[in-house]
Design a protein around this motif. Structure first.
Motif, mmCIF file in Angstrom:
data_model
loop_
_atom_site.group_PDB
_atom_site.id
_atom_site.type_symbol
_atom_site.label_atom_id
_atom_site.label_comp_id
_atom_site.label_asym_id
_atom_site.label_seq_id
_atom_site.Cartn_x
_atom_site.Cartn_y
_atom_site.Cartn_z
ATOM 1 N N PRO A 45 -63.771 48.260 -40.292
ATOM 2 C CA PRO A 45 -63.249 47.723 -39.023
ATOM 3 C C PRO A 45 -62.638 48.812 -38.156
ATOM 4 O O PRO A 45 -62.122 49.822 -38.643
ATOM 5 N N ASN A 46 -62.726 48.593 -36.863
ATOM 6 C CA ASN A 46 -62.064 49.449 -35.877
ATOM 7 C C ASN A 46 -60.694 48.844 -35.591
ATOM 8 O O ASN A 46 -60.593 47.716 -35.115
ATOM 9 N N TRP A 47 -59.626 49.590 -35.901
ATOM 10 C CA TRP A 47 -58.273 49.095 -35.666
ATOM 11 C C TRP A 47 -57.743 49.667 -34.360
ATOM 12 O O TRP A 47 -57.797 50.875 -34.125
ATOM 13 N N GLN A 48 -57.230 48.808 -33.509
ATOM 14 C CA GLN A 48 -56.604 49.240 -32.262
ATOM 15 C C GLN A 48 -55.093 49.329 -32.389
ATOM 16 O O GLN A 48 -54.476 50.267 -31.878
ATOM 17 N N ALA A 49 -54.475 48.397 -33.103
ATOM 18 C CA ALA A 49 -53.014 48.332 -33.163
ATOM 19 C C ALA A 49 -52.409 49.357 -34.113
ATOM 20 O O ALA A 49 -51.221 49.665 -34.012
ATOM 21 N N PHE A 50 -53.207 49.882 -35.042
ATOM 22 C CA PHE A 50 -52.722 50.884 -35.994
ATOM 23 C C PHE A 50 -53.901 51.693 -36.496
ATOM 24 O O PHE A 50 -55.070 51.353 -36.253
ATOM 25 N N ASP A 51 -53.602 52.774 -37.206
ATOM 26 C CA ASP A 51 -54.654 53.680 -37.675
ATOM 27 C C ASP A 51 -55.494 53.065 -38.782
ATOM 28 O O ASP A 51 -56.718 53.206 -38.803
ATOM 29 N N ALA A 52 -54.828 52.441 -39.741
ATOM 30 C CA ALA A 52 -55.529 51.881 -40.895
ATOM 31 C C ALA A 52 -54.689 50.755 -41.471
ATOM 32 O O ALA A 52 -53.476 50.663 -41.213
ATOM 33 N N LEU A 53 -55.317 49.902 -42.263
ATOM 34 C CA LEU A 53 -54.618 48.779 -42.889
ATOM 35 C C LEU A 53 -53.865 49.283 -44.110
ATOM 36 O O LEU A 53 -54.468 49.670 -45.116
ATOM 37 N N ALA A 54 -52.534 49.283 -44.044
ATOM 38 C CA ALA A 54 -51.715 49.837 -45.114
ATOM 39 C C ALA A 54 -51.364 48.804 -46.179
ATOM 40 O O ALA A 54 -51.107 49.154 -47.333
ATOM 41 N N GLU A 55 -51.337 47.523 -45.807
ATOM 42 C CA GLU A 55 -50.963 46.458 -46.732
ATOM 43 C C GLU A 55 -51.613 45.167 -46.265
ATOM 44 O O GLU A 55 -52.118 45.090 -45.134
ATOM 45 N N PRO A 56 -51.658 44.139 -47.109
ATOM 46 C CA PRO A 56 -52.266 42.867 -46.686
ATOM 47 C C PRO A 56 -51.666 42.373 -45.378
ATOM 48 O O PRO A 56 -50.464 42.459 -45.144
ATOM 49 N N GLU A 106 -51.835 37.017 -28.626
ATOM 50 C CA GLU A 106 -52.906 37.341 -27.676
ATOM 51 C C GLU A 106 -53.456 38.744 -27.876
ATOM 52 O O GLU A 106 -54.375 39.148 -27.171
ATOM 53 N N THR A 107 -52.911 39.483 -28.832
ATOM 54 C CA THR A 107 -53.246 40.891 -28.997
ATOM 55 C C THR A 107 -54.337 41.095 -30.037
ATOM 56 O O THR A 107 -54.262 40.580 -31.156
ATOM 57 N N VAL A 108 -55.356 41.862 -29.667
ATOM 58 C CA VAL A 108 -56.403 42.244 -30.608
ATOM 59 C C VAL A 108 -55.867 43.349 -31.518
ATOM 60 O O VAL A 108 -55.434 44.400 -31.041
ATOM 61 N N LEU A 109 -55.875 43.087 -32.821
ATOM 62 C CA LEU A 109 -55.474 44.104 -33.787
ATOM 63 C C LEU A 109 -56.638 45.021 -34.138
ATOM 64 O O LEU A 109 -56.462 46.209 -34.384
ATOM 65 N N GLY A 110 -57.823 44.458 -34.176
ATOM 66 C CA GLY A 110 -59.020 45.208 -34.521
ATOM 67 C C GLY A 110 -60.140 44.256 -34.860
ATOM 68 O O GLY A 110 -60.029 43.043 -34.691
ATOM 69 N N GLY A 111 -61.225 44.801 -35.378
ATOM 70 C CA GLY A 111 -62.353 43.956 -35.755
ATOM 71 C C GLY A 111 -63.498 44.786 -36.268
ATOM 72 O O GLY A 111 -63.509 46.018 -36.168
ATOM 73 N N GLY A 112 -64.485 44.104 -36.835
ATOM 74 C CA GLY A 112 -65.656 44.796 -37.359
ATOM 75 C C GLY A 112 -66.756 43.818 -37.723
ATOM 76 O O GLY A 112 -66.578 42.598 -37.661
ATOM 77 N N MET A 113 -67.891 44.363 -38.137
ATOM 78 C CA MET A 113 -69.058 43.540 -38.429
ATOM 79 C C MET A 113 -68.956 42.894 -39.808
ATOM 80 O O MET A 113 -68.594 43.534 -40.792
ATOM 81 N N ILE A 114 -69.276 41.617 -39.855
ATOM 82 C CA ILE A 114 -69.307 40.869 -41.110
ATOM 83 C C ILE A 114 -70.556 41.258 -41.894
ATOM 84 O O ILE A 114 -71.667 41.218 -41.362
ATOM 85 N N VAL A 115 -70.368 41.641 -43.149
ATOM 86 C CA VAL A 115 -71.510 42.020 -43.985
ATOM 87 C C VAL A 115 -71.731 41.049 -45.139
ATOM 88 O O VAL A 115 -72.775 41.076 -45.789
ATOM 89 N N GLU A 116 -70.744 40.197 -45.411
ATOM 90 C CA GLU A 116 -70.878 39.221 -46.490
ATOM 91 C C GLU A 116 -70.104 37.960 -46.113
ATOM 92 O O GLU A 116 -69.014 38.041 -45.543
ATOM 93 N N VAL A 117 -70.690 36.821 -46.418
ATOM 94 C CA VAL A 117 -70.053 35.534 -46.166
ATOM 95 C C VAL A 117 -69.835 34.858 -47.505
ATOM 96 O O VAL A 117 -70.764 34.715 -48.301
ATOM 97 N N GLY A 118 -68.575 34.465 -47.773
ATOM 98 C CA GLY A 118 -68.240 33.846 -49.051
ATOM 99 C C GLY A 118 -68.322 32.338 -48.977
ATOM 100 O O GLY A 118 -67.399 31.677 -48.476
ATOM 101 N N THR A 119 -69.423 31.775 -49.457
ATOM 102 C CA THR A 119 -69.604 30.336 -49.507
ATOM 103 C C THR A 119 -69.519 29.878 -50.943
ATOM 104 O O THR A 119 -70.218 30.412 -51.811
#
Length: 365
Positions: A284-295, A344-357
């Motif tokens: 994912p591309n994060w806008q609000a921070f550099d990387a996801l540090a914790e859940p 209202e703030t976008v934190l980030g996002g990315g492409m879905i590669v797996e769907v858990g059904t």
């Protein structure tokens, strides 16, 4: 957090003009704010439709008395957008080309044109806002004030370098406001209809894919347990979540819940089998921070037109993240984008590669 407004200290700005009403009104709004606006029409395809859009944009610029430039970028568009779209379908994905186009083609090409034209800033007619976080100084996209036109989802892949140079004049406007202002100004595109979602495809996307060599071989339709129920006409002809046109009679409707390209199988199930528990998102591309540090507890949109739902995002090996949905949701498709929000703030996002059904997971055991 502070919304990034107009800053005319750098007066000259390049505005992407598609020939539509949104970019035309954006030019007027920027002029009223004191900018010296240069209209830039990026020609993403070499066809009459693109040339007509350029003529519409030129007519608006002439009426407003501003400079107009045409920027040819069809090679970059083919490389960064059309090619990956075709390749994605060939690999079993359902791509969302407009999301990647903004970050990989449309904005980079507009900024390149801005550099050539001596403009430090660039603007587009997107319905969204840009804000700057006070503690970190990072730039983030925020939803437009008009929720019905909000395009923040489409801008989730923009980088810090891109956001720093961008202006969205319509972030606080409604579509009705834009139409009224266009009519008041006598703009020739005031009543021009909305453009289609996938700009490079006219008509059925399946015909386009066939023309690009994506094979569409018939195969079997199975349920989640692998029981053969019938035959399909080619996997690219079906969409995850589709209900009509599957061609199988049953006491209740079947839905498409998966595609197994390695076996050329279309997986179907009843409505209760369409719900998913998690998705996996690659890099994912994060806008609000550099990387996801914790859940991270936040909201997520699994498709452009879907509503936000609660989730928890966990880091995985290799830079991907697992998005655990607080309550089961209607399925989405690999290739779509998951976009994370806090308010209202976008934190980030990315492409879905797996769907858990749950149904598909059980059948795989």
């Amino acid at each position: 957090m502070k919304d990034v407004g107009f800053d005319t200290a750098t007066r000259r700005i390049a505005l992407g003009m598609s020939g539509g009403v949104d970019s035309a009104v954006s030019a007027a709004v920027l002029m009223r704010a004191g900018y010296e606006v240069v209209g830039v029409t990026c020609l993403f395809t070499d066809d009459e439709k693109s040339r007509a859009a350029a003529r519409d944009a030129a007519a608006v610029c002439e009426l407003l008395g501003i400079e107009h430039a045409v920027w040819k970028c069809s090679e970059a568009f083919e490389r960064e957008v059309v090619g990956p779209f075709v390749d994605g379908y060939a690999r079993g994905l359902t791509p969302s080309p407009c999301v990647s186009c903004n970050a990989r083609c449309k904005v980079p090409q507009l900024l390149a044109a801005a550099d050539e034209l001596g403009c430090e800033k660039a603007a587009t007619g997107h319905y969204a806002r840009i804000a700057r976080l006070e503690e970190s100084g990072r730039f983030v996209v925020k939803a437009a004030l008009d929720a019905s036109k909000d395009q923040s989802y489409m801008l989730s892949q923009l980088t810090q370098e891109q956001l720093e140079r961008l202006v969205f004049p319509l972030g606080a406007a409604t579509k009705a406001d834009v139409r009224v202002l266009a009519a008041d100004l006598g703009l020739p595109v005031a009543d021009k209809p909305e453009s289609q979602d996938i700009c490079f495809i006219e008509g059925d996307h399946r015909v386009f894919l066939e023309q690009r060599g994506v094979c569409d071989e018939p195969g079997t339709i199975v349920d989640a347990h692998g029981t053969v129920l019938g035959r399909h006409d080619g996997l690219v002809r079906y969409t995850i979540g589709q209900r009509k046109g599957i061609g199988i009679a049953a006491p209740e409707p079947y839905y498409v819940i998966g595609k197994r390209f390695d076996r050329n199988e279309l997986v179907v199930g009843f409505k209760d089998e369409t719900l998913i528990d998690f998705v996996t998102v690659a890099n994912p591309n994060w806008q609000a921070f550099d990387a996801l540090a914790e859940p991270l507890d936040c909201m997520v949109k699994l498709r452009y037109r879907s509503t936000k739902v609660a989730c928890t995002v966990h880091s995985c090996d290799g830079g991907s993240v697992e998005v655990r949905l607080i309550s089961p949701q209607p399925t989405t498709a690999p290739g779509q984008h998951a976009v994370f929000y806090l308010g209202e703030t976008v934190l980030g996002g990315g492409m879905i590669v797996e769907v858990g059904t749950a149904a598909l997971s059980a059948s795989a055991r």
